[in-house]
Scaffold this motif. Structure first.
Motif, mmCIF file in Angstrom:
data_model
loop_
_atom_site.group_PDB
_atom_site.id
_atom_site.type_symbol
_atom_site.label_atom_id
_atom_site.label_comp_id
_atom_site.label_asym_id
_atom_site.label_seq_id
_atom_site.Cartn_x
_atom_site.Cartn_y
_atom_site.Cartn_z
ATOM 1 N N UNK A 170 0.788 -1.206 -0.038
ATOM 2 C CA UNK A 170 -0.086 0.294 -0.037
ATOM 3 C C UNK A 170 0.903 1.414 -0.234
ATOM 4 N N UNK A 171 0.963 2.040 -0.977
ATOM 5 C CA UNK A 171 1.535 3.403 -1.232
ATOM 6 C C UNK A 171 0.499 4.176 -1.577
ATOM 7 N N UNK A 172 0.829 5.760 -1.564
ATOM 8 C CA UNK A 172 -0.097 6.626 -2.128
ATOM 9 C C UNK A 172 -0.380 6.414 -3.499
ATOM 10 N N UNK A 173 0.839 6.212 -4.414
ATOM 11 C CA UNK A 173 0.523 5.827 -5.645
ATOM 12 C C UNK A 173 -0.483 4.961 -6.091
ATOM 13 N N UNK A 174 -0.406 3.715 -5.311
ATOM 14 C CA UNK A 174 -1.274 2.688 -5.477
ATOM 15 C C UNK A 174 -2.616 3.023 -5.063
ATOM 16 N N UNK A 189 -4.936 8.333 3.107
ATOM 17 C CA UNK A 189 -5.509 6.858 2.889
ATOM 18 C C UNK A 189 -4.750 5.962 2.908
ATOM 19 N N UNK A 190 -3.697 5.996 2.507
ATOM 20 C CA UNK A 190 -2.370 5.199 2.701
ATOM 21 C C UNK A 190 -2.085 4.767 4.281
ATOM 22 N N UNK A 191 -1.825 5.889 4.830
ATOM 23 C CA UNK A 191 -1.631 5.635 6.416
ATOM 24 C C UNK A 191 -2.878 4.937 7.077
ATOM 25 N N UNK A 192 -3.910 5.416 6.664
ATOM 26 C CA UNK A 192 -5.190 4.638 7.292
ATOM 27 C C UNK A 192 -5.182 3.203 7.084
ATOM 28 N N UNK A 193 -4.908 2.706 5.785
ATOM 29 C CA UNK A 193 -4.813 1.275 5.259
ATOM 30 C C UNK A 193 -3.939 0.727 6.364
ATOM 31 N N UNK A 194 -2.502 1.410 6.346
ATOM 32 C CA UNK A 194 -1.468 0.833 7.143
ATOM 33 C C UNK A 194 -1.785 0.640 8.566
ATOM 34 N N UNK A 195 -2.238 1.613 9.185
ATOM 35 C CA UNK A 195 -2.880 1.583 10.290
ATOM 36 C C UNK A 195 -3.779 0.120 10.628
ATOM 37 N N UNK A 196 -4.635 -0.034 9.650
ATOM 38 C CA UNK A 196 -5.496 -1.262 10.083
ATOM 39 C C UNK A 196 -4.720 -2.423 9.687
ATOM 40 N N UNK A 197 -3.691 -2.414 9.039
ATOM 41 C CA UNK A 197 -3.059 -3.444 8.865
ATOM 42 C C UNK A 197 -2.085 -3.898 10.053
ATOM 43 N N UNK A 198 -1.636 -3.067 10.689
ATOM 44 C CA UNK A 198 -0.759 -3.306 12.082
ATOM 45 C C UNK A 198 -1.629 -3.510 13.330
ATOM 46 N N UNK A 199 -3.055 -3.093 13.310
ATOM 47 C CA UNK A 199 -3.912 -2.984 14.298
ATOM 48 C C UNK A 199 -4.258 -4.460 14.686
ATOM 49 N N UNK A 200 -4.179 -4.937 15.867
ATOM 50 C CA UNK A 200 -4.390 -6.217 16.297
ATOM 51 C C UNK A 200 -5.737 -6.445 16.213
#
Length: 200
Positions: A170-174, A189-200
């Protein structure tokens, strides 16, 4: 705005027709003198000479009026109509200026040429002027354009989540590629997706 344009169109139409009628009235006296050819006043020939110019002018006015009406409906007149118009205009000019040319007076030629030439120009202009001025009034009103609804952050995020598959980085370009969002929003949006990925 449309009322103002229509008012101007009526004024232009009336002024042009007034100029045409005044020009034809001026030419009538010249044509009468040309046709009378030295006849005694109030003699049959002198009286009949007054009929020559109205005969030509009435035909010309009828053609001009018909052209004006048909032009508003997009109907093109035939060749005989234009031939009749130009013949009557030319006949009016010749009868008005013949005596001046025979006398060899440049001043008289100019004097007797101006009214017929004004009628010539106004005859061609009045139809087009009226047609062009009426088009904005009679033309269909443009349909209002519905405003484009703005896409919210949550909607963009849902689109990105649906497009995300295993192994995708997930990158801003993607994010911009799959959602079509702006550059500034893609970072969030990329930051929000990354946060969801690391959230337990």
């Amino acid at each position: 705005m449309s009322e103002s344009v229509e008012r101007v169109a009526v004024q232009v139409d009336r002024l042009c027709w007034s100029g045409i009628l005044l020009g034809l009235a001026f030419t009538m006296t010249n044509v009468q003198q040309f046709a009378a050819a030295g006849s005694q006043p109030w003699s049959p020939a002198w009286c009949a000479a007054w009929l020559l110019d109205p005969m030509v002018s009435l035909v010309l006015l009828a053609i001009l009026r018909a052209e004006q009406v048909t032009a508003q409906h997009g109907v093109r007149m035939g060749g005989w109509v234009r031939a009749a118009k130009w013949f009557t205009l030319a006949a009016t000019y010749v009868m008005n200026t013949w005596s001046a040319f025979m006398a060899g007076s440049a001043a008289l030629v100019v004097l007797h040429s101006v009214p017929p030439l004004v009628v010539f120009v106004a005859a061609e202009a009045v139809t087009e002027l009226r047609d062009k001025l009426v088009v904005p009034v009679d033309g269909p009103a443009p349909e209002p354009v519905a405003p484009t609804p703005r896409t919210s952050f949550a909607e963009y995020l849902a689109v990105a989540q649906a497009a995300r598959t295993r192994g995708v980085k997930v990158t801003p370009a993607w994010v911009r590629e799959v959602t079509g969002c702006s550059r500034g929003l893609s970072s969030r949006l990329a930051a929000a997706l990354a946060e969801q990925e690391v959230r337990p």
